[in-house]
Enzyme design. Structure first.
Site, short mmCIF file in Angstrom:
data_model
loop_
_atom_site.label_atom_id
_atom_site.label_comp_id
_atom_site.label_asym_id
_atom_site.label_seq_id
_atom_site.Cartn_x
_atom_site.Cartn_y
_atom_site.Cartn_z
N SER A 72 0.83 -1.20 0.00
CA SER A 72 0.00 0.00 0.00
C SER A 72 0.87 1.25 0.00
O SER A 72 1.90 1.30 0.67
CB SER A 72 -0.93 0.00 1.22
OG SER A 72 -0.19 0.01 2.42
N GLY A 78 -0.74 4.64 0.05
CA GLY A 78 -1.63 5.78 0.23
C GLY A 78 -2.35 6.18 -1.04
O GLY A 78 -2.89 5.35 -1.77
N ALA A 79 -2.31 7.49 -1.34
CA ALA A 79 -3.01 8.00 -2.52
C ALA A 79 -2.40 7.50 -3.81
O ALA A 79 -3.04 7.58 -4.88
CB ALA A 79 -3.00 9.53 -2.49
N GLY A 86 -1.82 4.43 -4.41
CA GLY A 86 -2.46 3.18 -4.75
C GLY A 86 -1.86 1.95 -4.10
O GLY A 86 -1.10 2.03 -3.13
N GLY A 125 -5.85 1.27 6.13
CA GLY A 125 -5.17 0.01 5.83
C GLY A 125 -5.94 -1.19 6.34
O GLY A 125 -6.01 -2.24 5.66
N ASP A 126 -6.53 -1.09 7.51
CA ASP A 126 -7.31 -2.20 8.06
C ASP A 126 -8.56 -2.44 7.21
O ASP A 126 -8.93 -3.59 6.96
CB ASP A 126 -7.74 -1.87 9.50
CG ASP A 126 -6.56 -1.50 10.38
OD1 ASP A 126 -5.45 -2.00 10.12
OD2 ASP A 126 -6.75 -0.70 11.31
#
Length: 327
Positions: free
Chosen positions: A225, A227-228, A230, A256-257
């Site tokens: 991951s 963030g923005a 992708g 994230g969860d």
């Protein structure tokens, strides 16, 4: 729907404040405050239960302040298999500013002793050996004081030996220990992956190469991951990149969860051919984007969730971009 066991070794009561801007050394007056039973595994469980799955939660809870957790588990429809230990479960403060910046102040957690670990393993063995065992196990979050990396590795190895797919979401030395046990799925962010890889991952290609290394090491689903920017997903069928829809981020704590829960939902629901893989990744990414707009986990029943799905871009890395949701 599926049965899932979600384990949180170091849960917390999350006290979230929304602020216009944090002023250090001054009195700050938040626009809102919210106290939730939390911890990464608890958050994953909450999303999965909301999506219709039968979820059991476990780990360690302090017996002096477990009432808020018991109430929340009942409200969310979660089966409570937490081991109670002496002391109070930690409190974490989350300071979310309008700019999207979030400052976490996390308590250390309760000291865990060998007898507590033995009690937890016995509890988990009962769940795994039941007439209706879980179809997936998630271990998420940090390690509490007293739980060594060796003990954590032993726990993961024990869970993996059950034959139930094991997913792990943690960080730091615990992440390295988890990778060595080769769980079914793992989700570091780009910074955590760079620490494991031993070099900066400053491009999608560098992140993809590291994700492929994870997969080839024996991890069936390597998810990265960023963030923005992708998410990357590498599995036996190929590699994909998801770009989330543009949203105004106000609190990223549960994103994230929520993503992990969305991925598990898709994988447990679909056969996971290419179309199903894209649908799974699209749903999880859109749900994670929904989560950053507010305190708490993502809500698939948000009025504009179909729009978030439509604006989530999925690209198979050896193919063309596919637009639009298929539900």
């Amino acid at each position: 729907m599926a049965r899932v066991l979600c384990i949180t070794l170091n849960p917390a009561l999350d006290l979230a404040f929304n602020l216009e801007a944090l002023a250090l050394g001054s009195v700050n007056r938040p626009t809102s405050a919210q106290l939730d039973a939390a911890g990464k595994g608890v958050n994953v469980a909450r999303v999965l239960a909301g999506l219709g799955h039968e979820v059991t939660v476990s780990g360690f809870l302090g017996n002096e302040n477990d009432a808020p957790f018991a109430r929340a588990f009942k409200q969310w429809g979660l089966a409570d298999a937490f081991v109670r230990v002496p002391g109070s479960t930690r409190i974490n403060a989350k300071l979310a500013e309008q700019s999207g910046r979030v400052t976490d102040i996390n308590g250390p957690g309760m000291p865990i002793e060998a007898e507590h670990c033995q009690a937890l393993i016995a509890t988990l063995d009962t769940a795994l050996a039941s007439a209706t065992p879980p179809e997936a196990v998630v271990v998420a979050g940090s390690l509490p004081p007293g739980l060594s990396l060796d003990a954590f590795s032993t726990l993961l190895t024990h869970l993996k030996a059950s034959g139930v797919p094991l997913w792990v979401d943690t960080s730091g030395p615990a992440l390295n220990a988890a990778i060595k046990t080769c769980p079914t799925g793992i989700k570091p962010n780009e910074n955590e992956l760079a620490e494991w890889a031993g070099s900066p991952l400053d491009s999608t290609q560098a992140q993809l190469a590291a994700a492929k290394r994870l997969h080839h090491s024996g991890i069936a689903n390597a998810l990265i991951s960023a963030g923005a920017d992708g998410v990357l997903w590498v599995n036996a069928q190929g590699a994909w990149h998801a770009t989330p829809p543009k949203v105004t981020a106000s609190n990223t704590v549960c994103a994230g969860d929520t993503f992990v829960a969305g991925m598990l939902h898709g994988l447990l629901t679909h056969q996971n051919g290419q179309q199903d893989a894209e649908q799974t990744l699209r749903f999880a990414t859109a749900l994670s984007a929904e989560a950053v707009r507010h305190v708490g986990v993502g809500n698939p029943h948000a009025t504009d969730f179909d729009s978030l799905l439509q604006h989530t871009r999925i690209r198979r890395l050896d193919d063309s971009i596919t637009e639009g949701a298929t539900r």
